[in-house]
Scaffold this motif. Structure first.
Motif, PDB file in Angstrom:
ATOM      1  N   ARG A   5     -29.830   6.021  82.326  1.00 19.17           N
ATOM      2  CA  ARG A   5     -30.372   6.114  83.685  1.00 19.17           C
ATOM      3  C   ARG A   5     -31.746   5.463  83.664  1.00 19.17           C
ATOM      4  O   ARG A   5     -32.667   5.921  82.996  1.00 19.17           O
ATOM      5  CB  ARG A   5     -30.486   7.573  84.124  1.00 19.17           C
ATOM      6  CG  ARG A   5     -30.924   7.719  85.580  1.00 19.17           C
ATOM      7  CD  ARG A   5     -31.072   9.170  85.999  1.00 19.17           C
ATOM      8  NE  ARG A   5     -32.244   9.796  85.385  1.00 19.17           N
ATOM      9  CZ  ARG A   5     -32.191  10.705  84.434  1.00 19.17           C
ATOM     10  NH1 ARG A   5     -31.024  11.098  83.951  1.00 19.17           N
ATOM     11  NH2 ARG A   5     -33.292  11.234  83.932  1.00 19.17           N
ATOM     12  N   LEU A   6     -31.880   4.370  84.408  1.00 19.98           N
ATOM     13  CA  LEU A   6     -33.104   3.572  84.381  1.00 19.98           C
ATOM     14  C   LEU A   6     -33.778   3.576  85.744  1.00 19.98           C
ATOM     15  O   LEU A   6     -33.113   3.483  86.775  1.00 19.98           O
ATOM     16  CB  LEU A   6     -32.803   2.129  83.989  1.00 19.98           C
ATOM     17  CG  LEU A   6     -31.876   1.895  82.785  1.00 19.98           C
ATOM     18  CD1 LEU A   6     -31.553   0.420  82.656  1.00 19.98           C
ATOM     19  CD2 LEU A   6     -32.511   2.420  81.512  1.00 19.98           C
ATOM     20  N   ILE A   7     -35.087   3.712  85.740  1.00 23.13           N
ATOM     21  CA  ILE A   7     -35.892   3.430  86.924  1.00 23.13           C
ATOM     22  C   ILE A   7     -36.639   2.144  86.634  1.00 23.13           C
ATOM     23  O   ILE A   7     -37.440   2.079  85.692  1.00 23.13           O
ATOM     24  CB  ILE A   7     -36.877   4.571  87.218  1.00 23.13           C
ATOM     25  CG1 ILE A   7     -36.116   5.856  87.559  1.00 23.13           C
ATOM     26  CG2 ILE A   7     -37.800   4.198  88.376  1.00 23.13           C
ATOM     27  CD1 ILE A   7     -37.009   7.056  87.817  1.00 23.13           C
ATOM     28  N   THR A   8     -36.363   1.116  87.414  1.00 22.49           N
ATOM     29  CA  THR A   8     -36.909  -0.207  87.129  1.00 22.49           C
ATOM     30  C   THR A   8     -37.772  -0.703  88.282  1.00 22.49           C
ATOM     31  O   THR A   8     -37.432  -0.479  89.460  1.00 22.49           O
ATOM     32  CB  THR A   8     -35.778  -1.229  86.885  1.00 22.49           C
ATOM     33  OG1 THR A   8     -35.051  -1.420  88.106  1.00 22.49           O
ATOM     34  CG2 THR A   8     -34.823  -0.723  85.819  1.00 22.49           C
ATOM     35  N   PRO A   9     -38.893  -1.346  87.989  1.00 22.89           N
ATOM     36  CA  PRO A   9     -39.657  -2.005  89.057  1.00 22.89           C
ATOM     37  C   PRO A   9     -38.765  -3.036  89.747  1.00 22.89           C
ATOM     38  O   PRO A   9     -37.985  -3.733  89.070  1.00 22.89           O
ATOM     39  CB  PRO A   9     -40.808  -2.676  88.293  1.00 22.89           C
ATOM     40  CG  PRO A   9     -40.924  -1.905  87.014  1.00 22.89           C
ATOM     41  CD  PRO A   9     -39.527  -1.499  86.666  1.00 22.89           C
ATOM     42  N   PRO A  10     -38.835  -3.147  91.062  1.00 23.07           N
ATOM     43  CA  PRO A  10     -37.944  -4.054  91.781  1.00 23.07           C
ATOM     44  C   PRO A  10     -37.978  -5.497  91.271  1.00 23.07           C
ATOM     45  O   PRO A  10     -36.942  -6.177  91.281  1.00 23.07           O
ATOM     46  CB  PRO A  10     -38.446  -3.978  93.232  1.00 23.07           C
ATOM     47  CG  PRO A  10     -39.065  -2.616  93.325  1.00 23.07           C
ATOM     48  CD  PRO A  10     -39.689  -2.371  91.982  1.00 23.07           C
ATOM     49  N   ASP A  11     -39.149  -5.957  90.821  1.00 23.91           N
ATOM     50  CA  ASP A  11     -39.236  -7.336  90.365  1.00 23.91           C
ATOM     51  C   ASP A  11     -38.559  -7.559  89.013  1.00 23.91           C
ATOM     52  O   ASP A  11     -38.425  -8.694  88.573  1.00 23.91           O
ATOM     53  CB  ASP A  11     -40.703  -7.776  90.288  1.00 23.91           C
ATOM     54  CG  ASP A  11     -41.500  -6.942  89.296  1.00 23.91           C
ATOM     55  OD1 ASP A  11     -41.129  -5.774  89.058  1.00 23.91           O
ATOM     56  OD2 ASP A  11     -42.484  -7.461  88.747  1.00 23.91           O
ATOM     57  N   ARG A  12     -38.129  -6.476  88.336  1.00 24.35           N
ATOM     58  CA  ARG A  12     -37.465  -6.620  87.035  1.00 24.35           C
ATOM     59  C   ARG A  12     -36.020  -6.124  87.051  1.00 24.35           C
ATOM     60  O   ARG A  12     -35.341  -6.164  86.027  1.00 24.35           O
ATOM     61  CB  ARG A  12     -38.252  -5.869  85.960  1.00 24.35           C
ATOM     62  CG  ARG A  12     -39.260  -6.752  85.248  1.00 24.35           C
ATOM     63  CD  ARG A  12     -40.197  -5.958  84.381  1.00 24.35           C
ATOM     64  NE  ARG A  12     -41.295  -5.391  85.171  1.00 24.35           N
ATOM     65  CZ  ARG A  12     -42.222  -4.587  84.667  1.00 24.35           C
ATOM     66  NH1 ARG A  12     -42.184  -4.242  83.406  1.00 24.35           N
ATOM     67  NH2 ARG A  12     -43.189  -4.122  85.439  1.00 24.35           N
ATOM     68  N   PRO A  39     -41.396   7.286  89.241  1.00 29.57           N
ATOM     69  CA  PRO A  39     -42.115   6.190  89.887  1.00 29.57           C
ATOM     70  C   PRO A  39     -41.203   5.459  90.869  1.00 29.57           C
ATOM     71  O   PRO A  39     -39.989   5.547  90.778  1.00 29.57           O
ATOM     72  CB  PRO A  39     -42.488   5.289  88.712  1.00 29.57           C
ATOM     73  CG  PRO A  39     -41.404   5.517  87.715  1.00 29.57           C
ATOM     74  CD  PRO A  39     -41.041   6.977  87.832  1.00 29.57           C
ATOM     75  N   GLN A  40     -41.808   4.753  91.785  1.00 27.76           N
ATOM     76  CA  GLN A  40     -41.042   4.018  92.780  1.00 27.76           C
ATOM     77  C   GLN A  40     -40.339   2.836  92.125  1.00 27.76           C
ATOM     78  O   GLN A  40     -40.884   2.173  91.249  1.00 27.76           O
ATOM     79  CB  GLN A  40     -41.949   3.530  93.901  1.00 27.76           C
ATOM     80  CG  GLN A  40     -42.481   4.651  94.783  1.00 27.76           C
ATOM     81  CD  GLN A  40     -43.227   4.126  95.995  1.00 27.76           C
ATOM     82  OE1 GLN A  40     -43.507   2.937  96.092  1.00 27.76           O
ATOM     83  NE2 GLN A  40     -43.536   5.025  96.927  1.00 27.76           N
ATOM     84  N   GLU A  59     -33.823  -4.317  73.989  1.00 25.19           N
ATOM     85  CA  GLU A  59     -34.021  -5.338  75.015  1.00 25.19           C
ATOM     86  C   GLU A  59     -34.723  -4.756  76.247  1.00 25.19           C
ATOM     87  O   GLU A  59     -35.588  -5.404  76.852  1.00 25.19           O
ATOM     88  CB  GLU A  59     -32.669  -5.936  75.415  1.00 25.19           C
ATOM     89  CG  GLU A  59     -31.937  -6.658  74.299  1.00 25.19           C
ATOM     90  CD  GLU A  59     -32.594  -7.977  73.938  1.00 25.19           C
ATOM     91  OE1 GLU A  59     -33.506  -8.420  74.676  1.00 25.19           O
ATOM     92  OE2 GLU A  59     -32.209  -8.572  72.919  1.00 25.19           O
ATOM     93  N   LEU A  60     -34.371  -3.541  76.627  1.00 28.00           N
ATOM     94  CA  LEU A  60     -34.989  -2.918  77.798  1.00 28.00           C
ATOM     95  C   LEU A  60     -36.470  -2.622  77.556  1.00 28.00           C
ATOM     96  O   LEU A  60     -37.308  -2.807  78.443  1.00 28.00           O
ATOM     97  CB  LEU A  60     -34.249  -1.633  78.160  1.00 28.00           C
ATOM     98  CG  LEU A  60     -32.818  -1.810  78.691  1.00 28.00           C
ATOM     99  CD1 LEU A  60     -32.144  -0.462  78.846  1.00 28.00           C
ATOM    100  CD2 LEU A  60     -32.815  -2.565  80.013  1.00 28.00           C
ATOM    101  N   SER A  70     -38.637   4.021  83.675  1.00 29.48           N
ATOM    102  CA  SER A  70     -38.104   5.136  82.881  1.00 29.48           C
ATOM    103  C   SER A  70     -36.781   4.726  82.256  1.00 29.48           C
ATOM    104  O   SER A  70     -35.988   3.986  82.861  1.00 29.48           O
ATOM    105  CB  SER A  70     -37.897   6.364  83.771  1.00 29.48           C
ATOM    106  OG  SER A  70     -37.182   7.364  83.088  1.00 29.48           O
ATOM    107  N   ILE A  71     -36.546   5.223  81.016  1.00 25.71           N
ATOM    108  CA  ILE A  71     -35.271   5.039  80.339  1.00 25.71           C
ATOM    109  C   ILE A  71     -34.818   6.401  79.837  1.00 25.71           C
ATOM    110  O   ILE A  71     -35.481   7.010  79.001  1.00 25.71           O
ATOM    111  CB  ILE A  71     -35.376   4.063  79.149  1.00 25.71           C
ATOM    112  CG1 ILE A  71     -35.916   2.702  79.596  1.00 25.71           C
ATOM    113  CG2 ILE A  71     -34.020   3.906  78.463  1.00 25.71           C
ATOM    114  CD1 ILE A  71     -36.156   1.732  78.447  1.00 25.71           C
ATOM    115  N   ALA A  72     -33.716   6.906  80.360  1.00 29.85           N
ATOM    116  CA  ALA A  72     -33.151   8.184  79.922  1.00 29.85           C
ATOM    117  C   ALA A  72     -31.772   7.934  79.339  1.00 29.85           C
ATOM    118  O   ALA A  72     -30.981   7.163  79.891  1.00 29.85           O
ATOM    119  CB  ALA A  72     -33.066   9.168  81.089  1.00 29.85           C
ATOM    120  N   VAL A  73     -31.489   8.575  78.206  1.00 25.50           N
ATOM    121  CA  VAL A  73     -30.222   8.367  77.503  1.00 25.50           C
ATOM    122  C   VAL A  73     -29.541   9.717  77.310  1.00 25.50           C
ATOM    123  O   VAL A  73     -30.153  10.679  76.855  1.00 25.50           O
ATOM    124  CB  VAL A  73     -30.442   7.697  76.139  1.00 25.50           C
ATOM    125  CG1 VAL A  73     -29.106   7.436  75.453  1.00 25.50           C
ATOM    126  CG2 VAL A  73     -31.220   6.394  76.291  1.00 25.50           C
TER     127      VAL A  73
END
Length: 318
Positions: A5-12, A39-40, A59-60, A70-73
């Motif tokens: 489950r990833l929260i990623t900045p929109p530009d990435r 975070p947004q 890679e992430l 955020s990176i949740a596993v």
């Protein structure tokens, strides 16, 4: 399989999805633009075969997702999906052989932190072992071995050395040494109180004790067993076969040796105390040596596997 489950900045987000799609063994990719509030960012979900998990996390993190998002596993216990089966078949190797280094580091960090609970378990295990050595009870010795939490800091030292994280290694070593020091001190007082109550006696300590005398009489087998247990313990952590840790816990005499040292100290039996201390240090050293070498071998295998993934990537997805 693993669920990310990833929260990623929109530009990435686009770069993240490209990495996921290019990684052999991934599936069930979901992108929810703007779903994250703190975070947004965008919410990205995917499943990945355990064999490919470490490569994908590498890679992430290179994209800075762990810094700005955020990176949740999570482990997936059951996945009824033909596509998931295909993804696992595509990923090279076997799930049991895969090492998720970030997961290992996080687990050892948690288990190697000096806390009240950790210290309490160490003290209680050593007190149980003290009863075992005085009563010459193999059952109590085995029970104390199973209760003892010392393998967490031992694994933390090994992981810190191999991953070149001196802070983790130092914190783990401190937890190990302080934990045993507190346990020996508390058990010495416990032994004196039990003597006053008439439940312990010097004669009981000096008896032959055929079932437990090994805890203060180290021999070559002490080192052999410690090395084998250290290798088995690290394999159980890296392969997620945590059930094997129970067998490791009851195969080495760290806690019983500390208990015998404490009881011997309370009676001034210094020969037994030093013999127990030697047994304790021999076991700790053997476990750390074997655990470190096992992780080094695992890291070498991981590098080989990573190279194989890179060679297969161009052919994995269109």
């Amino acid at each position: 399989m693993l669920h990310l489950r990833l929260i990623t900045p929109p530009d990435r987000t686009e770069a993240v999805t490209e990495v996921i799609e290019a990684t052999v063994g991934t599936t069930h990719l979901v992108v929810l633009p703007g779903a994250a509030r703190d975070p947004q960012g965008d919410l990205v979900l995917c499943d990945v075969a355990r064999e490919a998990g470490d490569e994908l996390l590498h890679e992430l993190r290179a994209l800075g997702i762990d810094q700005d998002g955020s990176i949740a596993v999570e482990n997936i216990d059951l996945s009824l999906s033909k596509r998931a089966e295909q993804a696992e078949e595509e990923a090279p190797g076997e799930p049991a052989d895969a090492v998720i280094w970030e997961q290992l580091t996080e687990a050892t960090h948690e288990e190697s932190t000096l806390t009240v609970t950790y210290t309490a378990f160490m003290i209680l295990a050593t007190m149980i072992a003290a009863c075992g050595v005085v009563l010459d009870s193999a059952v109590l010795i085995v029970g104390a071995m199973a209760v003892g939490p010392e393998f967490g800091p031992l694994a933390g030292v090994c992981t810190g050395l191999v991953q070149r994280r001196p802070a983790l290694a130092a914190r783990s070593l401190a937890a190990l040494l302080i934990g045993f020091a507190a346990a020996i001190a508390a058990t010495t007082v416990f032994s004196l109180l039990m003597d006053q109550a008439g439940l312990f006696s010097r004669q009981m300590l000096d008896n032959g004790r055929p079932n437990t005398s090994f805890v203060w009489q180290p021999d070559p087998f002490s080192l052999v067993v410690a090395v084998l247990a250290g290798a088995a313990g690290m394999l159980s952590l890296t392969s997620a076969k945590s059930g094997a840790l129970v067998g490791v816990a009851i195969s080495v005499t760290t806690v019983p040796a500390a208990a015998n040292a404490a009881v011997a100290l309370s009676y001034g039996e210094y020969a037994q105390m030093w013999g127990s201390a030697e047994q304790l240090l021999l076991n700790l050293g053997g476990i750390m040596l074997a655990g470190t070498l096992t992780l080094i071998a695992g890291k070498a295998l991981w590098r080989t596997q990573r190279g194989r993934w890179k060679r297969q990537r161009p052919l994995s997805r269109s």
